[in-house]
Design a protein around this motif. Sequence first.
Motif, PDB file in Angstrom:
ATOM      1  N   VAL A   1       0.833  -1.212   0.000  1.00  0.00           N
ATOM      2  CA  VAL A   1       0.000   0.000   0.000  1.00  0.00           C
ATOM      3  C   VAL A   1       0.870   1.267   0.000  1.00  0.00           C
ATOM      4  N   GLN A   2       2.126   1.104  -0.397  1.00  0.00           N
ATOM      5  CA  GLN A   2       3.071   2.221  -0.574  1.00  0.00           C
ATOM      6  C   GLN A   2       3.303   3.007   0.721  1.00  0.00           C
TER       7      GLN A   2
ATOM      8  N   ARG B   1      -5.260   3.227   3.902  1.00  0.00           N
ATOM      9  CA  ARG B   1      -4.328   2.253   3.322  1.00  0.00           C
ATOM     10  C   ARG B   1      -3.867   1.241   4.360  1.00  0.00           C
TER      11      ARG B   1
ATOM     12  N   GLN C   1      -8.451   8.328  -6.045  1.00  0.00           N
ATOM     13  CA  GLN C   1      -7.115   7.725  -6.039  1.00  0.00           C
ATOM     14  C   GLN C   1      -7.135   6.361  -5.338  1.00  0.00           C
ATOM     15  N   MET C   2      -7.844   6.282  -4.192  1.00  0.00           N
ATOM     16  CA  MET C   2      -7.926   5.027  -3.450  1.00  0.00           C
ATOM     17  C   MET C   2      -8.707   3.952  -4.211  1.00  0.00           C
TER      18      MET C   2
ATOM     19  N   TYR D   1      -8.593   3.409  -7.406  1.00  0.00           N
ATOM     20  CA  TYR D   1      -7.644   2.780  -8.319  1.00  0.00           C
ATOM     21  C   TYR D   1      -6.634   1.919  -7.559  1.00  0.00           C
ATOM     22  N   GLU D   2      -6.210   2.390  -6.373  1.00  0.00           N
ATOM     23  CA  GLU D   2      -5.231   1.618  -5.604  1.00  0.00           C
ATOM     24  C   GLU D   2      -5.813   0.284  -5.157  1.00  0.00           C
TER      25      GLU D   2
ATOM     26  N   HIS E   1      -6.074  -1.996  -8.132  1.00  0.00           N
ATOM     27  CA  HIS E   1      -4.778  -2.554  -8.539  1.00  0.00           C
ATOM     28  C   HIS E   1      -4.307  -3.635  -7.567  1.00  0.00           C
ATOM     29  N   ILE E   2      -4.542  -3.429  -6.264  1.00  0.00           N
ATOM     30  CA  ILE E   2      -4.190  -4.460  -5.281  1.00  0.00           C
ATOM     31  C   ILE E   2      -4.967  -5.742  -5.574  1.00  0.00           C
TER      32      ILE E   2
END
Length: 373
Positions: free
Chosen positions: A133-134, A153, A183-184, A186-187, A190-191
């Motif tokens: 989660v960067q 995150r 933004q979240m 897309y995150e 992607h996860i």
Amino acid sequence: MGETTPGVTGGDPFVSFQEVQKSYDGETLVVKNLNLDIAKGEFVTMLGPSGSGKTTCLMMLAGFETPTHGKVILDGQPLNNVPPHKRDIGMVFQNYALFPHMTVAENLAFPLKVRNMSKSEMEQRVQRALDMVQLGTFGHRRPAQLSGGQQQRVAVARALVFDPKLVLMDEPLGALDKQLREQMQYEIKHIHDNLGVTVVYVTHDQAEALTMSNRIAVFNDGVIQQLAPPNDLYERPDNAFVAQFIGENNKLGGKVEAIENGICKVRLDNGETATALSISDGGVGGETMLSVRPERVFIGDEAKDCDTSVTGKVEELIYLGDHIRTRMTVCGRDDFVVKIPNSTERAGLEPGNQVALGWRTKDCRALDRPEGL
């Protein structure tokens, strides 16, 4: 659509709701005879307005609610008598639910500790989840030192750190501002793509559901109205509720005069005629609602070549950068919207002017007519 919803085909479902009902008072059913199958690795969103039954379904899957009738099955195992902590399910809530007195790393290690994992493996898994989660260098911080997006995150990482069978997310982005929320989305998507974990997601935000999901179950009044991939829901709604709940939708009332080869001829309320795909209309002589998306409507000279052409009066033009949103009165309704690309010639489009509007039969659906239309 009826109360039974077909699931996925091919192999046994990973999650299955079978004839599930839920009542809190013994009289009113908040979930009505639900049948829903979810395949392993899918991202399925339960979408609907408040009180539609979607969160209750998620809570039954998590074990925080018990079905009044029917069975919930996960990976072949009936869950009705399995307590929440033994279901091997990760949860992400809207309020993050992080322990404020623990560091980020300690928050992530907590579900591993209760599973009696060794210290070295715990450290590896916590770091892997933080990297995912960067937030690789944030393990020593406490939740209060993080922004809302960073806290969310961490909540996602904590739900994934123990490699659960299933991850449930209940309005997880509801507290974030618009930009961070997008933004979240897309995150998380992607996860999911990278891990292939099965996700069941609850939201009332249609854009969020369309962005993230493999399939969406649209709930209303305890019943799944339609279960389909995002593009099918938008382009091919089964009924008036789905058409109006997913995306923007122009609706016109009328009566079905004839149906031939799946196409119906409709006499609109103002006497004009239109053709549409016969989907869930009331049959010949029955009342119907025509549904056509704003971007599928042609205007001016282009309308004359369409299968259906009607007259509209321009009420308002709103400049939105890439397109002009044009509100019109059509068939006695002043909420008919046409989206016109900014590159298109707009001659004659002035408030008060009468213009021709048109659409192709394949872009218009004859659906059930809601009360009050």
